[in-house]
Design a protein around this motif. Sequence first.
Motif, PDB file in Angstrom:
ATOM      1  N   TRP A  87       0.935  -1.020   0.051  1.00 32.86           N
ATOM      2  CA  TRP A  87       0.003  -0.176  -0.097  1.00 32.86           C
ATOM      3  C   TRP A  87       0.827   1.298   0.372  1.00 32.86           C
ATOM      4  CZ3 TRP A  87      -0.386  -4.101   2.603  1.00 32.86           C
ATOM      5  CH2 TRP A  87      -1.425  -5.591   2.557  1.00 32.86           C
ATOM      6  N   VAL A  88       0.388   2.751   1.011  1.00 38.79           N
ATOM      7  CA  VAL A  88       1.676   3.812   0.869  1.00 38.79           C
ATOM      8  C   VAL A  88       1.455   4.023   2.229  1.00 38.79           C
ATOM      9  CG1 VAL A  88       2.110   5.345  -0.016  1.00 38.79           C
ATOM     10  CG2 VAL A  88       0.980   4.318  -1.668  1.00 38.79           C
ATOM     11  N   HIS A  89       2.407   3.375   2.967  1.00 36.40           N
ATOM     12  CA  HIS A  89       2.112   3.422   4.645  1.00 36.40           C
ATOM     13  C   HIS A  89       3.537   3.979   5.136  1.00 36.40           C
ATOM     14  CE1 HIS A  89      -0.854  -0.084   5.858  1.00 36.40           C
ATOM     15  NE2 HIS A  89      -1.583   1.100   4.927  1.00 36.40           N
ATOM     16  N   GLY A  90       3.914   4.958   5.446  1.00 39.89           N
ATOM     17  CA  GLY A  90       4.741   5.500   5.619  1.00 39.89           C
ATOM     18  C   GLY A  90       5.532   4.661   6.941  1.00 39.89           C
ATOM     19  N   THR A  91       6.400   5.303   7.800  1.00 38.20           N
ATOM     20  CA  THR A  91       7.462   4.783   8.499  1.00 38.20           C
ATOM     21  C   THR A  91       8.413   4.890   9.575  1.00 38.20           C
ATOM     22  OG1 THR A  91       9.544   5.785   7.116  1.00 38.20           O
ATOM     23  CG2 THR A  91       8.757   3.581   6.230  1.00 38.20           C
ATOM     24  N   GLY A  92       7.141   6.577  10.295  1.00 37.10           N
ATOM     25  CA  GLY A  92       7.395   7.249  11.158  1.00 37.10           C
ATOM     26  C   GLY A  92       9.025   7.562  11.561  1.00 37.10           C
ATOM     27  N   THR A  93       9.506   8.341  12.467  1.00 40.14           N
ATOM     28  CA  THR A  93      10.947   8.452  13.054  1.00 40.14           C
ATOM     29  C   THR A  93      10.665   8.441  14.920  1.00 40.14           C
ATOM     30  OG1 THR A  93      10.083  10.883  12.540  1.00 40.14           O
ATOM     31  CG2 THR A  93      10.870   9.755  10.682  1.00 40.14           C
ATOM     32  N   ALA A  94      12.252   8.799  14.661  1.00 42.91           N
ATOM     33  CA  ALA A  94      12.423   8.286  16.359  1.00 42.91           C
ATOM     34  C   ALA A  94      12.452  10.619  17.214  1.00 42.91           C
ATOM     35  CB  ALA A  94      13.864   8.474  16.254  1.00 42.91           C
ATOM     36  N   THR A  95      11.779  10.623  15.969  1.00 47.02           N
ATOM     37  CA  THR A  95      11.848  12.405  15.958  1.00 47.02           C
ATOM     38  C   THR A  95      10.447  12.875  16.587  1.00 47.02           C
ATOM     39  OG1 THR A  95      13.529  13.291  14.459  1.00 47.02           O
ATOM     40  CG2 THR A  95      12.189  15.015  15.647  1.00 47.02           C
ATOM     41  N   GLY A  96       9.717  12.068  15.322  1.00 45.22           N
ATOM     42  CA  GLY A  96       8.197  12.238  15.509  1.00 45.22           C
ATOM     43  C   GLY A  96       7.525  11.472  17.285  1.00 45.22           C
ATOM     44  N   VAL A  97       8.626   9.934  17.031  1.00 45.08           N
ATOM     45  CA  VAL A  97       7.529   9.989  18.990  1.00 45.08           C
ATOM     46  C   VAL A  97       8.058  10.890  19.851  1.00 45.08           C
ATOM     47  CG1 VAL A  97       8.384   8.608  20.838  1.00 45.08           C
ATOM     48  CG2 VAL A  97       8.868   8.051  18.119  1.00 45.08           C
ATOM     49  N   ALA A  98       9.485  11.841  19.574  1.00 43.08           N
ATOM     50  CA  ALA A  98       9.821  12.658  20.596  1.00 43.08           C
ATOM     51  C   ALA A  98       8.312  13.494  21.253  1.00 43.08           C
ATOM     52  CB  ALA A  98      10.868  13.436  20.728  1.00 43.08           C
ATOM     53  N   ALA A  99       7.676  14.247  19.691  1.00 43.71           N
ATOM     54  CA  ALA A  99       7.341  14.928  19.309  1.00 43.71           C
ATOM     55  C   ALA A  99       5.824  15.173  19.760  1.00 43.71           C
ATOM     56  CB  ALA A  99       7.319  15.673  17.807  1.00 43.71           C
ATOM     57  N   GLU A 100       4.845  13.410  19.635  1.00 45.38           N
ATOM     58  CA  GLU A 100       4.678  13.115  19.948  1.00 45.38           C
ATOM     59  C   GLU A 100       4.077  13.345  20.912  1.00 45.38           C
ATOM     60  OE1 GLU A 100       1.588  13.032  17.936  1.00 45.38           O
ATOM     61  OE2 GLU A 100       1.902  11.191  17.267  1.00 45.38           O
ATOM     62  N   MET A 101       5.160  12.649  22.255  1.00 44.99           N
ATOM     63  CA  MET A 101       4.843  12.809  23.320  1.00 44.99           C
ATOM     64  C   MET A 101       4.788  14.203  23.825  1.00 44.99           C
ATOM     65  SD  MET A 101       7.965  11.122  26.441  1.00 44.99           S
ATOM     66  CE  MET A 101       9.424  12.687  26.092  1.00 44.99           C
ATOM     67  N   VAL A 102       5.642  15.083  23.867  1.00 42.25           N
ATOM     68  CA  VAL A 102       5.367  16.182  23.985  1.00 42.25           C
ATOM     69  C   VAL A 102       4.271  17.348  23.967  1.00 42.25           C
ATOM     70  CG1 VAL A 102       6.166  18.671  23.527  1.00 42.25           C
ATOM     71  CG2 VAL A 102       8.419  17.036  23.873  1.00 42.25           C
TER      72      VAL A 102
END
Length: 468
Positions: A87-102
């Motif tokens: 399909w067209v599934h994105g992969t996520g990043t470590a930067t995004g994990v931190a931003a989501e927590m904030v």
Amino acid sequence: MTGTSEGHRLDPTDWSAFEADLHRVASACVARLRAARELPWQAPPEDMAARVAITGRGMPTTDLFDRIATDIMPHATGNTHPRFWGWVHGTGTATGVAAEMVAATMNANMGGRDQGGAEVERAVIKWLHDIAGWQDGSGLMTSGTSQATILALSCARMRAFPSVRADGLAALPEMRVYIAAGGHSCVKKALEVMGHGAAAIVQVPAPMGRMDVDALRAAIAADRTAGRHPLAVVGTVGSVNLGTYDDLNALADVARDEEMWLHCDAAFGFWTRLADAPWRDLSKGIERADSVAMDFHKWMAVPYSAGAVLIRDETLHLATFRERPEYLAAGADGLAGGDWWATDYGLELSRSFSALKVWATVEGLGMDALGAQITDNCRQAAHMGDLAQASDVLDLAAPVVSNLCVIRPLQGEASALAAQLQLSGEAVFSTTIVDGTSCLRAAIVNHRTTTVDVEAAVRALESAARAA
């Protein structure tokens, strides 16, 4: 009745212990990201439903976080793996994990009011204008392109029929919206939700995945003769089947001549504008669109979900959606102030701070790195196509235009081959139909993918085809 825990019932009773538990969760998340190459998709266990059944009894955070780490986190779609191209599934990043927590810590409702997050969202929208080649305009963060399409086509309808908010659909003629055959189903869904029905969509012939402009003009003329109203033409900027791009300048000419709206469905294809030549030129003409929809959670590797819509005319955008009851009245000072309320531009009053993870991705990783990754994926798709053409048991089903490679097996059945590779953990392809034949489809939007991964996956596919 007042209890001793009044005002603190939902907070940890021991903040130090909670902090230690949270650090353990963060470590588990980092470990999973670090080990993404060793974690392909695996089928959820048969007792998954029982594992996650809600008891509602409550438990210590140590036990709760352990359950999340052991019972839930391992059983994802697998799209963080470098050989996941289904399909067209994105992969996520470590930067995004931190931003989501904030963002979760801030817990800001981004519907409106005078808060810093509004300026973050506006900065993201302004950056998108720049990427699209727009001098100005409006826009909004959305959950994805599906929601963005509803907002865009609602603006198109408002421009054509300014009384629609007050009078509804009863007085409107039959609408028609034109899209290339095989265009994304979110356009059809948008028209259904808007009350125009599936009949409002006209699929225009698209040889080699690109809309036939002469056929478009003929379809518009036929609908006008029949008393129907041609509302909009949708330009496909990266098709889901083949990764093709419509001639957006030609569609813009048609929209101008016919006094129609030009919307661009650029869910993942928008980001080739960050890539090297020749891919960055695929979307020429998007700067002439009335609206554009795109996703960040696909090719930009921002964690799900995050999308956006751009609307050329801000006055029209406000006229389409702005609604301020008394309890949302603006004020000169205090929280009720602020000159930009997101709720004025869309359907939602309660909104997450999804702009933060986009802002953090672009600022933290930089446009050069993001553009290089997009370029890499296009080169990898081209290389996969070359390998398929050179194979004795595979063939290329269509030319590779951007980041999609569609392979026709000469031995074996596509869906069975795809399932075999998924279950073995060797690679994830999805399937599609090209010229009536079932094919394997790789949509490479994965920043962890390497040329070695492409070559290994094609070898595994060849082995499976030979054994079929």
